[in-house]
Design a protein around this motif. Sequence first.
Motif, PDB file in Angstrom:
ATOM      1  N   HIS A  77       1.005  -1.356   0.043  1.00 17.03           N
ATOM      2  CA  HIS A  77       0.064  -0.114  -0.013  1.00 17.03           C
ATOM      3  C   HIS A  77       0.729   1.311  -0.107  1.00 17.03           C
ATOM      4  N   PRO A  78       0.664   2.232  -0.988  1.00 19.02           N
ATOM      5  CA  PRO A  78       1.195   3.408  -0.849  1.00 19.02           C
ATOM      6  C   PRO A  78       1.027   4.217   0.282  1.00 19.02           C
ATOM      7  N   ILE A  79       1.935   5.092   1.075  1.00 19.53           N
ATOM      8  CA  ILE A  79       1.650   5.713   1.714  1.00 19.53           C
ATOM      9  C   ILE A  79       2.390   7.410   1.316  1.00 19.53           C
ATOM     10  N   GLY A  80       1.394   8.166   1.016  1.00 23.09           N
ATOM     11  CA  GLY A  80       1.636   9.244   0.305  1.00 23.09           C
ATOM     12  C   GLY A  80       2.266   9.175  -1.072  1.00 23.09           C
ATOM     13  N   ASP A  81       3.308   9.969  -1.527  1.00 23.51           N
ATOM     14  CA  ASP A  81       3.854   9.867  -2.711  1.00 23.51           C
ATOM     15  C   ASP A  81       5.106   9.261  -2.693  1.00 23.51           C
ATOM     16  N   ALA A  82       5.635   9.068  -1.608  1.00 21.07           N
ATOM     17  CA  ALA A  82       7.117   8.547  -1.492  1.00 21.07           C
ATOM     18  C   ALA A  82       7.544   7.386  -0.702  1.00 21.07           C
ATOM     19  N   ALA A  83       6.375   6.588  -0.223  1.00 18.86           N
ATOM     20  CA  ALA A  83       6.598   5.311   0.512  1.00 18.86           C
ATOM     21  C   ALA A  83       5.600   4.406   0.277  1.00 18.86           C
ATOM     22  N   ALA A  84       5.806   3.273   0.780  1.00 20.44           N
ATOM     23  CA  ALA A  84       4.825   2.162   0.780  1.00 20.44           C
ATOM     24  C   ALA A  84       5.031   1.228   1.651  1.00 20.44           C
ATOM     25  N   ALA A  96      -6.021  -1.094   9.247  1.00 28.94           N
ATOM     26  CA  ALA A  96      -6.005  -0.194  10.345  1.00 28.94           C
ATOM     27  C   ALA A  96      -4.564   0.631  10.211  1.00 28.94           C
ATOM     28  N   LEU A  97      -3.391  -0.063  10.188  1.00 30.88           N
ATOM     29  CA  LEU A  97      -2.315   0.431  10.238  1.00 30.88           C
ATOM     30  C   LEU A  97      -1.836   1.412   9.110  1.00 30.88           C
ATOM     31  N   VAL A  98      -2.359   0.959   7.974  1.00 33.52           N
ATOM     32  CA  VAL A  98      -2.025   1.882   6.864  1.00 33.52           C
ATOM     33  C   VAL A  98      -2.857   2.998   6.965  1.00 33.52           C
ATOM     34  N   ALA A  99      -4.136   3.078   7.407  1.00 32.35           N
ATOM     35  CA  ALA A  99      -4.818   4.294   7.681  1.00 32.35           C
ATOM     36  C   ALA A  99      -4.393   5.006   9.127  1.00 32.35           C
ATOM     37  N   ASP A 100      -3.762   4.542  10.043  1.00 31.06           N
ATOM     38  CA  ASP A 100      -3.104   5.351  10.921  1.00 31.06           C
ATOM     39  C   ASP A 100      -1.813   5.866  10.403  1.00 31.06           C
ATOM     40  N   VAL A 136       0.441  -7.745  12.528  1.00 30.55           N
ATOM     41  CA  VAL A 136       1.046  -7.565  11.208  1.00 30.55           C
ATOM     42  C   VAL A 136       2.537  -7.535  11.413  1.00 30.55           C
ATOM     43  N   GLN A 137       3.254  -8.052  10.312  1.00 31.09           N
ATOM     44  CA  GLN A 137       4.574  -7.881  10.409  1.00 31.09           C
ATOM     45  C   GLN A 137       4.752  -6.939   8.800  1.00 31.09           C
ATOM     46  N   HIS A 138       5.666  -6.079   8.656  1.00 28.08           N
ATOM     47  CA  HIS A 138       5.852  -5.558   7.513  1.00 28.08           C
ATOM     48  C   HIS A 138       7.097  -4.835   7.078  1.00 28.08           C
ATOM     49  N   LEU A 139       7.065  -4.537   5.887  1.00 26.13           N
ATOM     50  CA  LEU A 139       8.177  -3.794   5.265  1.00 26.13           C
ATOM     51  C   LEU A 139       7.806  -2.255   4.764  1.00 26.13           C
ATOM     52  N   LEU A 140       8.622  -1.312   5.110  1.00 27.88           N
ATOM     53  CA  LEU A 140       8.448  -0.157   4.714  1.00 27.88           C
ATOM     54  C   LEU A 140       9.427   0.403   3.896  1.00 27.88           C
ATOM     55  N   GLY A 141       9.402   0.836   2.653  1.00 24.60           N
ATOM     56  CA  GLY A 141      10.309   1.598   1.795  1.00 24.60           C
ATOM     57  C   GLY A 141       9.922   2.886   1.360  1.00 24.60           C
ATOM     58  N   GLY A 142      10.905   3.809   1.282  1.00 25.98           N
ATOM     59  CA  GLY A 142      10.625   4.926   0.834  1.00 25.98           C
ATOM     60  C   GLY A 142      11.988   5.776   0.367  1.00 25.98           C
ATOM     61  N   VAL A 143      11.634   6.885  -0.278  1.00 25.58           N
ATOM     62  CA  VAL A 143      12.640   7.837  -0.779  1.00 25.58           C
ATOM     63  C   VAL A 143      12.374   9.144  -0.268  1.00 25.58           C
ATOM     64  N   ASP A 144      13.467   9.746   0.302  1.00 27.65           N
ATOM     65  CA  ASP A 144      13.350  11.142   0.793  1.00 27.65           C
ATOM     66  C   ASP A 144      14.655  11.842   0.453  1.00 27.65           C
ATOM     67  N   GLY A 145      14.991  12.968   1.005  1.00 29.93           N
ATOM     68  CA  GLY A 145      16.127  13.812   0.722  1.00 29.93           C
ATOM     69  C   GLY A 145      17.389  13.029   0.937  1.00 29.93           C
ATOM     70  N   ASP A 146      17.344  11.998   1.742  1.00 34.30           N
ATOM     71  CA  ASP A 146      18.614  11.403   2.303  1.00 34.30           C
ATOM     72  C   ASP A 146      18.646  10.085   1.476  1.00 34.30           C
ATOM     73  N   VAL A 223       5.351   6.766  -6.636  1.00 36.53           N
ATOM     74  CA  VAL A 223       5.045   5.330  -6.644  1.00 36.53           C
ATOM     75  C   VAL A 223       4.461   4.697  -7.733  1.00 36.53           C
ATOM     76  N   GLU A 224       5.138   3.751  -8.236  1.00 36.28           N
ATOM     77  CA  GLU A 224       4.416   3.040  -9.513  1.00 36.28           C
ATOM     78  C   GLU A 224       4.114   1.526  -9.063  1.00 36.28           C
ATOM     79  N   GLU A 225       2.733   1.315  -9.562  1.00 35.35           N
ATOM     80  CA  GLU A 225       2.377  -0.125  -9.246  1.00 35.35           C
ATOM     81  C   GLU A 225       2.005  -0.949 -10.491  1.00 35.35           C
ATOM     82  N   VAL A 226       2.385  -2.221 -10.333  1.00 32.22           N
ATOM     83  CA  VAL A 226       1.920  -3.028 -11.633  1.00 32.22           C
ATOM     84  C   VAL A 226       1.739  -4.295 -10.980  1.00 32.22           C
ATOM     85  N   VAL A 227       0.629  -4.940 -11.753  1.00 31.94           N
ATOM     86  CA  VAL A 227       0.322  -6.346 -11.020  1.00 31.94           C
ATOM     87  C   VAL A 227       0.298  -7.305 -12.308  1.00 31.94           C
TER      88      VAL A 227
END
Length: 236
Positions: A77-84, A96-100, A136-146, A223-227
């Motif tokens: 699930h994307p979180i904003g424009d720079a993370a998922a 629930a965690l995505v919404a929070d 849940v257990q999860h992975l968080l990936g994102g791109v920022d200024g660092d 964020v680009e998604e393909v299935v």
Amino acid sequence: MDDTDTGAASLGTTIVGIVAHGDTNREGEPTNNTAGVDAGNGDRGDHGDRGDAVVLASDRRASLGRMVSSKDARKVHPIGDAAALAFTGSVSGAQALVADLDAERRLYELRRGTEMSTTALAGYAATAMRKQRYGVQHLLGGVDGDGAHLYTFDGGGSVLEQPYAADGSGGQFAYGTLEDGYREGVGVADAETLAARAVAAASERDTASGNGLHLVTITDDGVEEVVYDDPAAVAA
């Protein structure tokens, strides 16, 4: 993780994440950009030379006890424009965690007038998991200024930054493929191929994983998604 004892749908699954670096698409691949999920046709955009990126991938199966409850479950699930976030475990807990997390991101950006970094998102997610049992257990990936970041979490909220990772019921099978194929400085196209191979390998051995591939690539462009109906479309 599994909620079968409560009758809740669960994502016994395979999720994979890889930190990558900008490169051009493989020769001969389509270069049209996709806006959101492009079900079944599998065209991916031209990554060009965009700098650092994170690739997240999962299978598409959800289960209810011993029954396959969905063959098109969305586990990234994307979180904003720079993370998922990529999830394994309770479907309701993941939602629930995505919404929070998305609500916290919006509030942070409204108050501060700047985008929430991936590191800050990871810190909030870890704190939230310590306070509430999402299952849940999860992975968080994102791109920022660092640059690009990939974080792993467990159910208790511990968090570690990794160059690549896998989780879920098929994670142990996916790790074998990742550790054999990962190289420092891997490009985006090769990271997508490696992630697809890892999901495909896990789907061969883990009965809770299968029914295709959800591939998400995060760059500073978004964020680009393909299935795909078959991970082999990317893994070959």
